[in-house]
Structures are given as C-alpha cells and as structure tokens.
Design a protein around this motif. Structure first.
Motif, PDB file in Angstrom:
ATOM      1  N   ALA A   6       0.830  -1.201   0.000  1.00 40.57           N
ATOM      2  CA  ALA A   6       0.000   0.000   0.000  1.00 40.57           C
ATOM      3  C   ALA A   6       0.867   1.255   0.000  1.00 40.57           C
ATOM      4  O   ALA A   6       0.551   2.247  -0.676  1.00 40.57           O
ATOM      5  N   LEU A  62      -5.808   1.664   1.232  1.00 40.41           N
ATOM      6  CA  LEU A  62      -5.640   2.967   0.583  1.00 40.41           C
ATOM      7  C   LEU A  62      -6.852   3.864   0.802  1.00 40.41           C
ATOM      8  O   LEU A  62      -6.720   5.086   0.912  1.00 40.41           O
ATOM      9  N   ASP A  63      -8.037   3.258   0.896  1.00 36.94           N
ATOM     10  CA  ASP A  63      -9.230   4.046   1.187  1.00 36.94           C
ATOM     11  C   ASP A  63      -9.125   4.671   2.573  1.00 36.94           C
ATOM     12  O   ASP A  63      -9.488   5.849   2.771  1.00 36.94           O
ATOM     13  N   ASP A 120      -7.600  -5.581   2.006  1.00 37.12           N
ATOM     14  CA  ASP A 120      -6.824  -5.638   0.773  1.00 37.12           C
ATOM     15  C   ASP A 120      -6.266  -4.260   0.470  1.00 37.12           C
ATOM     16  O   ASP A 120      -6.458  -3.300   1.232  1.00 37.12           O
ATOM     17  N   LEU A 121      -5.590  -4.147  -0.656  1.00 33.17           N
ATOM     18  CA  LEU A 121      -4.929  -2.898  -1.020  1.00 33.17           C
ATOM     19  C   LEU A 121      -5.923  -1.745  -1.081  1.00 33.17           C
ATOM     20  O   LEU A 121      -5.666  -0.647  -0.551  1.00 33.17           O
ATOM     21  N   ASP A 122      -7.076  -1.971  -1.691  1.00 33.54           N
ATOM     22  CA  ASP A 122      -8.063  -0.900  -1.850  1.00 33.54           C
ATOM     23  C   ASP A 122      -8.583  -0.407  -0.499  1.00 33.54           C
ATOM     24  O   ASP A 122      -8.758   0.803  -0.297  1.00 33.54           O
ATOM     25  N   ARG A 123      -8.841  -1.333   0.409  1.00 35.19           N
ATOM     26  CA  ARG A 123      -9.371  -0.913   1.707  1.00 35.19           C
ATOM     27  C   ARG A 123      -8.340  -0.149   2.524  1.00 35.19           C
ATOM     28  O   ARG A 123      -8.674   0.795   3.246  1.00 35.19           O
ATOM     29  N   ASP A 164      -6.747   7.546   2.369  1.00 42.26           N
ATOM     30  CA  ASP A 164      -7.407   8.707   1.750  1.00 42.26           C
ATOM     31  C   ASP A 164      -8.319   9.411   2.752  1.00 42.26           C
ATOM     32  O   ASP A 164      -8.366  10.649   2.818  1.00 42.26           O
ATOM     33  N   ALA A 192       2.111   1.774  -3.489  1.00 42.90           N
ATOM     34  CA  ALA A 192       1.052   2.287  -4.359  1.00 42.90           C
ATOM     35  C   ALA A 192       0.754   3.755  -4.045  1.00 42.90           C
ATOM     36  O   ALA A 192       0.559   4.574  -4.953  1.00 42.90           O
TER      37      ALA A 192
END
Length: 326
Positions: free
Chosen positions: A221, A317-318, A312-315, A321, A224
């Motif tokens: 993460a 990074l969310d 996961d990566l999206d969670r 953010d 990314a």
C-alpha cells in the motif's frame, strides 16, 4: 554467510538451532514428527533429534498443552504446535487458566517456559476453523506474551528468542507467508529484541501499523500510495503483548495520522487498543482520528469469498485517503 530462505524454512532452522543449543527443548503436536507438520515447519527434525524430542501427539489440543505444562514445570522447554488457529479453542482453558497464571499464582516460584506456535490468518483458501485471527483473546490475558513474525529473518530469530524466554509465549505465524517470499538470512547480524516494534518504511504523511500477515500488504500500500505522491510510514508491531509503543508514538507524532491494519475483526481487536493508546499519548499531534481496517464482524467466510472479507490494497488505501481528508 547469507542464505535465502522462506519463512517456513527460517522457522525450521530456528527450531533446529534451539534444539541443538538446549537438550531440554522439545517439540510436540499433531503430525509434527514423521510428517514434519502440515506446513512442513518441523520437517526432518524428528529424524535428526529422535521421537523423544519431536513428539507426534494425539488429536487433543487440551492434552498437548496440559502435557506441555507438566514438562515445563519439570525443567523442559516445550514448543507446542497448534495445527491451525481455529483448533486452539479446546486448549483455551489450559492456556488461560494454567499457562498464563502459574507464575503469578506461585508468587514467582514457578516458571512456565512454553512456546505455543499457532499458524494464523487467512488467504490460503482453507475451510472453516483454518483461517482465524484469535490474537486479541490471548493479548487480553495477563501472564501471556504474544508475538507475531512477518518475514523469514524475524521468524528465524524470534522463535529462538521465544524458546529462551522464561514466560509463556503465544507465537503467531502468518500461514499465507510460509512459502510466499524468500529473504536473505545472515546469522552474524544481531537480531532485534523479541518484544520490540520496528519501523520498516519511513514516511511523512501517515503512519500505518501492522503485524504478521498484514505487514506485506501495508508495504504494498505504501508503494502504491507513493505513486500518487503520498508518503506512508509503516511500523511492524511484532509484539502484541506487551505492546512496544515508543516507536508507534514517535511515528504518529511525526506524521499526525495513524491507520491500523489487521485481519481480525475490527470490533475489540488490537486496533481498538492501539487507537486508544495513540489518542491518549499523541492527542495534540493528531490531525485526524485513528482509523482501523480489518475483518468484518462475522465468522470467517467460505474460502471462495475470503478475498472480500480480508483487508486488501483498496481498503487500506481508502483508509489512508479518509485520514488525509481530515
């Protein structure tokens, strides 16, 4: 000399070294002998050290831990393997009522130098009871030390340090990392202390805290996020009881933000304790609330949908953010 090893091999080498250095070290558990364990962590050790020191036990976790208690009181240093995380509950009574309390109950006259190895976490497509994260239940129990390695080098040293510790240690091994990556192991380099957190990536915008299976995820993460100009600092906690919070506080005071990532349920998980401690100690440095990313408050799901359950990566990074928007 440097050797490239997986986490599984590093743990095997660490166990071997501990057994060579101390004849009182015994290994016990289901299939740890002839088979070498379901993940082959103890592969070859019964052949080299004999059936008296690498013991194939009956399928009875309570019996394994109860026997380990007796051995520890007689001067041995048993290393008990629980084959999968979800199988530890039949032994929970022994661990919480005996292993954790004997030193205190005897006013320090008795020591219980037991290491309880538990492969934990998901990500391997396993069936029910094979992918759980029970660490908070043990970290909540006074008298137990709880640690989790995240990479081969730590695995090699931490298992030896845990065995040398006179207190009982719950040793959590991220099973999805057993054979995932190799790292350079140099036995001449002094290891970090067992009960110490470690900064594994420097950054300035937010601190991400992880342990065991989520350390690799959080490093990905951070990579990314860097592509979008966001600099994340990553701390590998390594020790869950006792928590080593000095590096955590120092990091949060630098970045002003914190995100905790673990596979266990968010409610009453380690992230809750970390969030409370950080808020107490770093209140005037915080630019945003401490956020948590973890499993949902359900039993672990069938393997076909575990990817939707696990962080996961999206969670991650969310969450990063969201904390940067405050």
């Amino acid at each position: 000399m440097t050797t490239k090893v997986t986490l599984a091999k590093a743990l095997n080498l660490g166990l071997r070294k501990a057994m060579e250095n101390d004849p009182k070290v015994l290994l016990m558990g289901e299939d740890v002998g002839k088979l070498g364990g379901v993940f082959r962590i103890t592969d070859g050790l019964q052949k080299d050290f004999g059936e008296d020191r690498v013991i194939d036990s009956p399928l009875a976790e309570s019996g394994i831990i109860g026997t380990a208690v007796g051995l520890a009181l007689r001067g041995y240093r048993p290393v008990a393997e629980i084959q999968f995380d979800g199988f530890v509950y039949p032994a929970y009574d022994q661990i919480v009522c005996q292993v954790a309390k004997l030193h205190y109950r005897s006013q320090g006259r008795l020591t219980v130098p037991i290491v309880i190895r538990i492969p934990f976490g998901g990500g391997i497509g396993a069936v029910e009871h094979h992918s759980e994260s029970p660490e908070a239940q043990f970290a909540h129990t006074p008298g137990l030390k709880v640690v989790s390695c995240s990479n081969p080098v730590d695995g090699y040293w931490m298992i030896q340090q845990a065995i040398a510790c006179d207190d009982p240690v719950i040793f959590l091994e991220p099973k999805r990392q057993y054979h995932a990556d190799k790292a350079d192991l140099d036995e001449t380099v002094a290891p970090d202390p067992l009960f110490a957190s470690r900064l594994v990536r420097s950054g300035v915008d937010a601190t991400v805290l992880a342990y065991g299976p989520t350390v690799k995820l959080c490093l990905k993460a951070a990579e990314a996020a860097a592509q979008e100009g966001i600099s994340l600092e990553v701390v590998d906690l390594r020790t869950l009881a006792p928590l080593d919070l000095a590096p955590v506080y120092a990091s949060v005071r630098r970045t002003g933000r914190a995100v905790v990532v673990h596979e266990a349920h968010v409610t009453l998980g380690l992230g809750a304790e970390l969030a409370a401690r950080i808020t107490e100690q770093c209140f005037y440095s915080l630019e945003a609330p401490v956020l948590r990313v973890g499993g949902f408050d359900t039993p672990y799901p069938p393997s076909r949908v575990e990817d939707a359950y696990l962080p996961d990566l999206d969670r991650v990074l969310d969450a990063v953010d969201r904390t940067l928007k405050f």
